[in-house]
Design a protein around this motif. Structure first.
Motif: not given
Length: 331
Positions: A8, A15, A19, A28-31, A33, A36, A40-42
Motif C-alpha cells: 500500500y 507509490l 512499484r 499487488e499494489v494499492f494506492a 485512485a 494508480t 494497480e488497485r485504486g
C-alpha cells in the motif's frame, strides 16, 4: 495459506517505492485512485480498502507512518495465530519495520527480504531475534508444526531469554537438529513436547505434527457439516489434536463427493482417494457386511486411513447414520 502480499502507498513517492517492490514480492499494489496506473488497485479510503483486503492477503506492506497503520489495523486484529504479517516502510525504503506477526505470520523474514530489495535495514524487535536466540514459534513454523497452546510459547521463550536450557520431548526428531546450548532432548518431562495428542494447560509447550489421517466413508449426499462434526467429536473424545490432521482419505468412488471435498477444504487439509483394488489389500479390524455387499470390500474408512498414513490405526471405525470414520497415525 499460500503467501500473498499487498503493498500500500499513500503518496507519489510511496507509490514509486511500491512499484519497485511489487515484482520482487509478486505483490499487488494499492494506492489512492488518482495515482494508480495499469494493473494497480485504486482506493478512495485506505480504511475501506483494508476492510476488503486484510483477511485476503497473508502479508501487508505499508509505505506509510507506523502510527497511522497501527490505528487502521487495530480493529481487525484477531490473535497471534491468525493475524497476517504487517510491515511498514518509510518512503525512501531505509527502514522496514516488522510490525505484526513476526514469527507465526513471517513478518520478520519478510522484513529482511524487503530490506534486501530496497537496500535498507530490517527493524525486528521480537526479543529472541534481538538476543540472537532461537524462537519456539518460529522453529515450529519452519518445521511445519502447529502450536497447540500459544500461551506456553511465552514461557518457553522467556526461559531461553533468561539463559536456561529447554528440555524437549521429540521422539520423531521432527524439530531436526537442535542447538545443545539452548535445548536438551529428553524422553519425558520436557517443557516442550512434539505430540499428535491434544495439549492441556500451558505449562508444557506442545507442538503438533500433521501425522493423523482420517479415513472416511459416507453415503451419497452426506453434508460437509456432518463429516466435520464426526471428526470434531471423535478427535475430542480420543484426545487427538485437530492441528495434527494431515488429510481425509476415502475410496475413489467418492472422489466427487461434495461433502467430503468441502470438509477437506474447510479444514485446510488434503483429500486423498484410493482405488477399490488398493483398499482390498488392507486387512481391516472391523469389516462391514454392507460395504462388502455394495463395493466388494471389507471396509473403506479403516483401509483408507491406514493406506494414507502408511501406519496403524489409533481410532478404529466410528460412525453416524451416514458417515464412518477411522484415524491412523503416520509412522
Amino acid at each position: 495459506m499460500p503467501e500473498s502480499i499487498a503493498v500500500y502507498a499513500l503518496t507519489p513517492g510511496g507509490l514509486e517505492l511500491a512499484r519497485r517492490l511489487a515484482p520482487g514480492l509478486d505483490a499487488e499494489v494499492f494506492a489512492p485512485a488518482r495515482l494508480t496506473g495499469p494493473g494497480e488497485r485504486g482506493f478512495e479510503s485506505l480504511a475501506a480498502c483494508l476492510a476488503e483486503t486484510f483477511g485476503r492477503f497473508s502479508a501487508h506492506v505499508f509505505v506509510a507512518a507506523a502510527g497511522l497503520v497501527v490505528r487502521l489495523i487495530a480493529p481487525r486484529l484477531r490473535g497471534k495465530d491468525r493475524d497476517p504479517a504487517v510491515l511498514v516502510l518509510d518512503q525512501e525504503g531505509r527502514f522496514c519495520v516488522s510490525l505484526l506477526s513476526g514469527h507465526l505470520g513471517g513478518a520478520n523474514a519478510l522484513a529482511r527480504r524487503v530490506a534486501g530489495l530496497t537496500g535498507g535495514q530490517a527493524v525486528v524487535t521480537t526479543a529472541t531475534d534481538s538476543a540472537g536466540l532461537p524462537s519456539l514459534d518460529l522453529l515450529a513454523v519452519e518445521r511445519g508444526l502447529a502450536i497447540g497452546n500459544l500461551s506456553a510459547v511465552k514461557r518457553a521463550n522467556a526461559l531461553l531469554l533468561e539463559g536456561g536450557v529447554l528440555d524437549v520431548e521429540d521422539p520423531g526428531r521432527r524439530l531436526g537438529d537442535l542447538d545443545p546450548a539452548h535445548f536438551r532432548r529428553v524422553d519425558s518431562g520436557g517443557r516442550v513436547r512434539v505430540d499428535w495428542r491434544a495439549a492441556a494447560g500451558d505449562e508444557i509447550l506442545v507442538l503438533h505434527p500433521r501425522v493423523l489421517w482420517a479415513g472416511m466413508g459416507c453415503r451419497r449426499g452426506t453434508p460437509a457439516a456432518e463429516i466435520r462434526e464426526l471428526l470434531t467429536r471423535v478427535f475430542a473424545e480420543e484426545g487427538l489434536a485437530p492441528a495434527s490432521l494431515a488429510g481425509i482419505a476415502s475410496v475413489a468412488d467418492k472422489a466427487d463427493e461434495p461433502g467430503l471435498l468441502e470438509a477437506a477444504r474447510e479444514l485446510g487439509v488434503e483429500a486423498r482417494f484410493f482405488s477399490r483394488e488398493e483398499l482390498s489389500r488392507v486387512a481391516v479390524p472391523t469389516p462391514s457386511a454392507l460395504v462388502r455387499k455394495h463395493m466388494g470390500l471389507e471396509g473403506v474408512c479403516e483401509a483408507a486411513a491406514m493406506l494414507a498414513a502408511d501406519g496403524p490405526l489409533v481410532v478404529p471405525k466410528r460412525k453416524t447414520t451416514r458417515a464412518t470414520l477411522a484415524v491412523a497415525l503416520a509412522d
